[in-house]
Motif scaffolding. Structure first.
Motif, short mmCIF file in Angstrom:
data_model
loop_
_atom_site.label_atom_id
_atom_site.label_comp_id
_atom_site.label_asym_id
_atom_site.label_seq_id
_atom_site.Cartn_x
_atom_site.Cartn_y
_atom_site.Cartn_z
N SER A 2 0.84 -1.19 0.00
CA SER A 2 0.00 0.00 0.00
C SER A 2 0.88 1.24 0.00
CB SER A 2 -0.91 -0.01 1.23
OG SER A 2 -0.12 0.11 2.38
N PRO A 3 0.34 2.40 -0.40
CA PRO A 3 1.16 3.60 -0.44
C PRO A 3 1.73 4.00 0.91
CG PRO A 3 -0.93 3.94 -1.57
CD PRO A 3 -0.98 2.59 -0.92
N THR A 4 1.07 3.60 2.01
CA THR A 4 1.56 3.98 3.33
C THR A 4 2.63 3.02 3.84
OG1 THR A 4 -0.21 2.72 4.38
CG2 THR A 4 -0.61 5.07 3.96
N GLN A 5 2.76 1.88 3.20
CA GLN A 5 3.75 0.92 3.65
C GLN A 5 5.14 1.35 3.20
OE1 GLN A 5 2.99 -3.01 2.30
NE2 GLN A 5 4.15 -3.95 3.94
N GLU A 6 6.09 1.38 4.15
CA GLU A 6 7.42 1.89 3.86
C GLU A 6 8.34 0.75 3.45
OE1 GLU A 6 8.42 3.70 7.52
OE2 GLU A 6 6.94 5.27 7.32
N THR A 7 9.26 1.06 2.54
CA THR A 7 10.28 0.10 2.17
C THR A 7 11.59 0.56 2.79
OG1 THR A 7 10.70 1.29 0.12
CG2 THR A 7 9.14 -0.53 0.02
N PHE A 8 12.45 -0.38 3.14
CA PHE A 8 13.70 -0.07 3.82
C PHE A 8 14.86 -0.28 2.86
CE2 PHE A 8 17.42 -1.48 6.26
CZ PHE A 8 17.64 -0.33 6.99
N ASP A 9 15.68 0.78 2.71
CA ASP A 9 16.89 0.72 1.91
C ASP A 9 18.04 1.08 2.84
OD1 ASP A 9 18.90 0.78 0.06
OD2 ASP A 9 18.13 2.50 -1.06
N PRO A 10 18.99 0.14 3.08
CA PRO A 10 20.09 0.43 4.02
C PRO A 10 21.04 1.51 3.53
CG PRO A 10 20.41 -1.70 2.97
CD PRO A 10 19.06 -1.22 2.55
N ASP A 11 21.03 1.83 2.25
CA ASP A 11 21.85 2.92 1.73
C ASP A 11 21.04 4.20 1.90
OD1 ASP A 11 23.46 4.71 0.45
OD2 ASP A 11 23.48 3.67 -1.48
N GLY A 12 21.39 4.99 2.92
CA GLY A 12 20.61 6.18 3.25
C GLY A 12 21.05 7.44 2.55
N ARG A 13 21.86 7.34 1.49
CA ARG A 13 22.34 8.55 0.82
C ARG A 13 21.22 9.36 0.18
NH1 ARG A 13 27.36 6.39 -2.56
NH2 ARG A 13 26.00 4.58 -2.62
N ASN A 14 20.09 8.73 -0.12
CA ASN A 14 18.95 9.49 -0.66
C ASN A 14 18.29 10.36 0.42
OD1 ASN A 14 19.14 8.56 -3.29
ND2 ASN A 14 17.87 6.77 -2.88
N ASP A 15 18.56 10.06 1.70
CA ASP A 15 17.99 10.83 2.81
C ASP A 15 18.88 12.01 3.22
OD1 ASP A 15 16.30 8.64 2.69
OD2 ASP A 15 16.92 7.79 4.62
N VAL A 16 20.05 12.14 2.57
CA VAL A 16 21.07 13.10 3.02
C VAL A 16 21.28 14.18 1.95
CG1 VAL A 16 23.46 13.36 3.76
CG2 VAL A 16 22.21 11.27 4.32
N ARG A 17 21.43 15.43 2.41
CA ARG A 17 21.75 16.57 1.54
C ARG A 17 22.95 17.30 2.14
NH1 ARG A 17 19.13 14.00 -1.17
NH2 ARG A 17 17.01 14.30 -1.89
N GLY A 18 23.83 17.76 1.26
CA GLY A 18 24.99 18.52 1.72
C GLY A 18 24.99 19.92 1.12
#
Length: 185
Positions: free
Chosen positions: A78-94
């Motif tokens: 479902s759209p509310t169900q989250e998927t887990f990606d251990p590479d968190g570089r998409n969550d980071v901004r510099g």
């Protein structure tokens, strides 16, 4: 040889007797049915008012293994169900990649946003200041840090690396987030 013919009574008398027997049998049956409490009419059947009537446009096919209108065996989150990606570089901004000559220090502002609405994550971060010209893959410096970010939160910090040289001339550099390993807490 003489021929004899029967007249009158023989045939008629037999027919009358048969009719009398049939009428008497019918009366006996009617009497038995009335005395026994059994009516010869069909019993009344009442259809419930909330019982759905059959539809001629039904999509049910008894020969099909999966009739239309039934859930399929396929699964999609479902759209509310989250998927887990251990590479968190998409969550980071510099931002603000900089070098201070007076402090002999590289700096880089790092913002980590946890996209989960339910889970906290630990981010094992690595920031490298790389040689930009020529871009030969050599690093000037490395900063490593682990930081925990709560559900839906954003954490910002400044990554720093101090150069161990007394004099530094002009040089080209770039900042790179080389690792953001994400672990569910």
């Amino acid at each position: 040889m003489k021929q004899r013919t029967r007249t009158g009574m023989g045939i008629r008398g037999g027919a009358r007797t048969g009719i009398r027997v049939a009428v008497a049998g019918g009366l006996v049956l009617a009497t038995v049915a009335a005395v026994g409490g059994c009516a010869l009419t069909r019993p009344r059947v009442q259809v419930p008012t909330n019982f759905p009537s059959p539809s001629s446009s039904s999509s049910y096919d008894p020969y099909s293994p999966t009739p239309t209108g039934y859930p399929s065996d396929t699964y999609s989150p479902s759209p509310t169900q989250e998927t887990f990606d251990p590479d968190g570089r998409n969550d980071v901004r510099g931002s603000n990649c900089d070098f201070s000559n007076s402090l002999r220090q590289f700096t880089y502002t790092v913002s980590i946003t946890n996209p989960s609405s339910t889970d906290s994550f630990s981010y094992d971060m690595a920031v490298n200041w790389m040689k930009a010209r020529p871009a030969d893959g050599k690093a000037y410096g490395l900063h490593e840090r682990s930081i925990i970010v709560g559900p839906g939160d954003t954490e910002t910090y400044t990554a720093k690396y101090t150069v161990n040289q007394s004099s530094i001339g002009q040089f080209w550099y770039t900042c790179q987030i080389t690792r953001a390993q994400k672990t569910r807490m």
